[in-house]
Design a protein around this motif. Structure first.
Motif, short mmCIF file in Angstrom:
data_model
loop_
_atom_site.label_atom_id
_atom_site.label_comp_id
_atom_site.label_asym_id
_atom_site.label_seq_id
_atom_site.Cartn_x
_atom_site.Cartn_y
_atom_site.Cartn_z
N LEU A 115 2.38 16.77 -13.19
CA LEU A 115 1.11 16.41 -12.58
C LEU A 115 1.20 16.62 -11.07
CD1 LEU A 115 0.25 13.09 -14.45
CD2 LEU A 115 -0.17 15.45 -15.15
N SER A 116 0.08 16.97 -10.49
CA SER A 116 -0.01 17.12 -9.04
C SER A 116 -1.11 16.23 -8.50
CB SER A 116 -0.32 18.58 -8.66
OG SER A 116 0.69 19.45 -9.09
N CYS A 117 -0.90 15.75 -7.30
CA CYS A 117 -1.89 14.93 -6.61
C CYS A 117 -2.03 15.51 -5.21
CB CYS A 117 -1.46 13.48 -6.57
SG CYS A 117 -2.50 12.41 -5.55
N ALA A 118 -3.16 16.14 -4.95
CA ALA A 118 -3.40 16.75 -3.65
C ALA A 118 -4.27 15.83 -2.81
CB ALA A 118 -4.09 18.10 -3.83
N ALA A 119 -3.86 15.62 -1.57
CA ALA A 119 -4.56 14.68 -0.70
C ALA A 119 -5.14 15.39 0.52
CB ALA A 119 -3.60 13.59 -0.23
N SER A 120 -6.30 14.93 0.94
CA SER A 120 -6.92 15.47 2.13
C SER A 120 -6.88 14.42 3.22
CB SER A 120 -8.36 15.89 1.85
OG SER A 120 -9.11 14.77 1.42
N VAL A 121 -5.79 14.41 3.95
CA VAL A 121 -5.61 13.47 5.05
C VAL A 121 -4.59 14.06 6.00
CG1 VAL A 121 -3.81 12.15 3.88
CG2 VAL A 121 -5.18 11.07 5.68
N ARG A 122 -4.78 13.85 7.30
CA ARG A 122 -3.88 14.45 8.27
C ARG A 122 -2.50 13.81 8.26
NH1 ARG A 122 -7.29 15.69 13.84
NH2 ARG A 122 -8.70 17.24 12.97
N THR A 123 -2.49 12.50 8.10
CA THR A 123 -1.23 11.77 8.22
C THR A 123 -0.64 11.47 6.85
OG1 THR A 123 -2.47 9.71 8.30
CG2 THR A 123 -1.88 10.74 10.40
N PHE A 124 -0.61 12.48 6.00
CA PHE A 124 -0.20 12.30 4.60
C PHE A 124 1.18 11.65 4.49
CE2 PHE A 124 -0.08 13.06 0.18
CZ PHE A 124 1.15 13.59 -0.15
N SER A 125 2.09 12.04 5.35
CA SER A 125 3.46 11.55 5.24
C SER A 125 3.57 10.05 5.47
CB SER A 125 4.38 12.29 6.23
OG SER A 125 3.95 12.06 7.55
N SER A 126 2.57 9.45 6.06
CA SER A 126 2.61 8.01 6.33
C SER A 126 2.10 7.18 5.15
CB SER A 126 1.77 7.68 7.57
OG SER A 126 0.38 7.83 7.31
N TYR A 127 1.64 7.84 4.11
CA TYR A 127 1.08 7.13 2.97
C TYR A 127 2.10 6.99 1.83
CZ TYR A 127 -3.65 7.19 4.80
OH TYR A 127 -4.77 6.97 5.56
N VAL A 128 2.03 5.86 1.19
CA VAL A 128 2.68 5.70 -0.11
C VAL A 128 1.72 6.26 -1.16
CG1 VAL A 128 3.53 4.06 -1.84
CG2 VAL A 128 3.96 3.65 0.60
N ILE A 129 2.24 7.11 -2.02
CA ILE A 129 1.44 7.67 -3.10
C ILE A 129 1.98 7.13 -4.42
CG2 ILE A 129 0.59 9.73 -4.25
CD1 ILE A 129 -0.37 9.47 -1.36
N GLY A 130 1.10 6.55 -5.18
CA GLY A 130 1.50 5.98 -6.46
C GLY A 130 0.81 6.68 -7.61
N TRP A 131 1.49 6.68 -8.73
CA TRP A 131 0.89 7.14 -9.99
C TRP A 131 0.73 5.93 -10.91
CZ3 TRP A 131 -1.23 11.73 -11.15
CH2 TRP A 131 -0.87 12.85 -10.38
N PHE A 132 -0.43 5.82 -11.47
CA PHE A 132 -0.74 4.77 -12.43
C PHE A 132 -1.35 5.42 -13.66
CE2 PHE A 132 -0.12 1.03 -9.72
CZ PHE A 132 -0.07 1.62 -8.48
N ARG A 133 -1.35 4.70 -14.75
CA ARG A 133 -1.97 5.24 -15.96
C ARG A 133 -2.70 4.15 -16.71
NH1 ARG A 133 3.61 6.58 -19.37
NH2 ARG A 133 4.15 4.41 -19.89
N GLN A 134 -3.68 4.58 -17.47
CA GLN A 134 -4.44 3.65 -18.28
C GLN A 134 -4.74 4.28 -19.62
OE1 GLN A 134 -8.05 2.08 -16.50
NE2 GLN A 134 -7.94 0.28 -17.81
N ALA A 135 -4.27 3.63 -20.66
CA ALA A 135 -4.52 4.06 -22.02
C ALA A 135 -5.74 3.31 -22.56
CB ALA A 135 -3.29 3.79 -22.89
N PRO A 136 -6.41 3.85 -23.56
CA PRO A 136 -7.60 3.18 -24.11
C PRO A 136 -7.27 1.77 -24.57
CG PRO A 136 -7.46 5.41 -24.93
CD PRO A 136 -6.18 5.15 -24.18
N GLY A 137 -8.08 0.82 -24.13
CA GLY A 137 -7.91 -0.55 -24.53
C GLY A 137 -6.78 -1.29 -23.85
N ARG A 138 -6.16 -0.64 -22.88
CA ARG A 138 -5.06 -1.28 -22.19
C ARG A 138 -5.34 -1.35 -20.69
NH1 ARG A 138 0.73 0.70 -24.25
NH2 ARG A 138 1.21 -1.22 -23.09
N GLU A 139 -4.63 -2.23 -20.03
CA GLU A 139 -4.79 -2.35 -18.59
C GLU A 139 -4.06 -1.20 -17.88
OE1 GLU A 139 -5.16 -7.22 -18.19
OE2 GLU A 139 -3.49 -6.16 -17.26
#
Length: 120
Positions: free
Chosen positions: A20-44
């Motif tokens: 998976l890829s996550c492309a961001a549009s922000v100048r200071t990208f390196s200063s951000y924490v990037i997280g991956w989350f997931r949600q399955a049907p019927g679940r949190e």
């Protein structure tokens, strides 16, 4: 506000891999924490992995998934190996600063998600 776009989802069989890829549009990208989350049907929504200065993983994906970032491309990747049917979910990336990496509610920007389906 950071604009995030996920890509790379799809339908695969158990044991296969996806990136998976996550492309961001922000100048200071390196200063951000990037997280991956997931949600399955019927679940949190649940935490999967995050990357800031360090990397963080949920126990359920440790050793199978690898998160990485390319700051020159403003992109974070989630390499998913040995996929299991229970990995089936919509995967979202999120961006935040000063967050606890696993706490989804602390992230201010979210992508639209990409579907990952793993058949048995």
């Amino acid at each position: 506000q950071v604009q995030l776009v996920e890509s790379g989802g799809g339908l695969v069989q158990a044991g296969d891999s996806l990136r998976l890829s996550c492309a961001a549009s922000v100048r200071t990208f390196s200063s951000y924490v990037i997280g991956w989350f997931r949600q399955a049907p019927g679940r949190e929504r649940e935490f999967v992995a995050a990357i800031g200065r360090s990397t963080y993983y949920a126990d359920s994906v440790e050793g199978r998934f690898t998160i990485s970032r390319d700051n020159a491309k403003n992109t974070v990747y989630l390499q998913m190996n040995s996929l299991k049917p229970e990995d089936t979910a919509v995967y979202y990336c999120a961006a935040g600063q000063g967050v606890v990496p696993s706490r989804g509610r602390e992230y201010r920007s979210w992508g639209q998600g990409t579907q990952v389906t793993v058949s048995s």
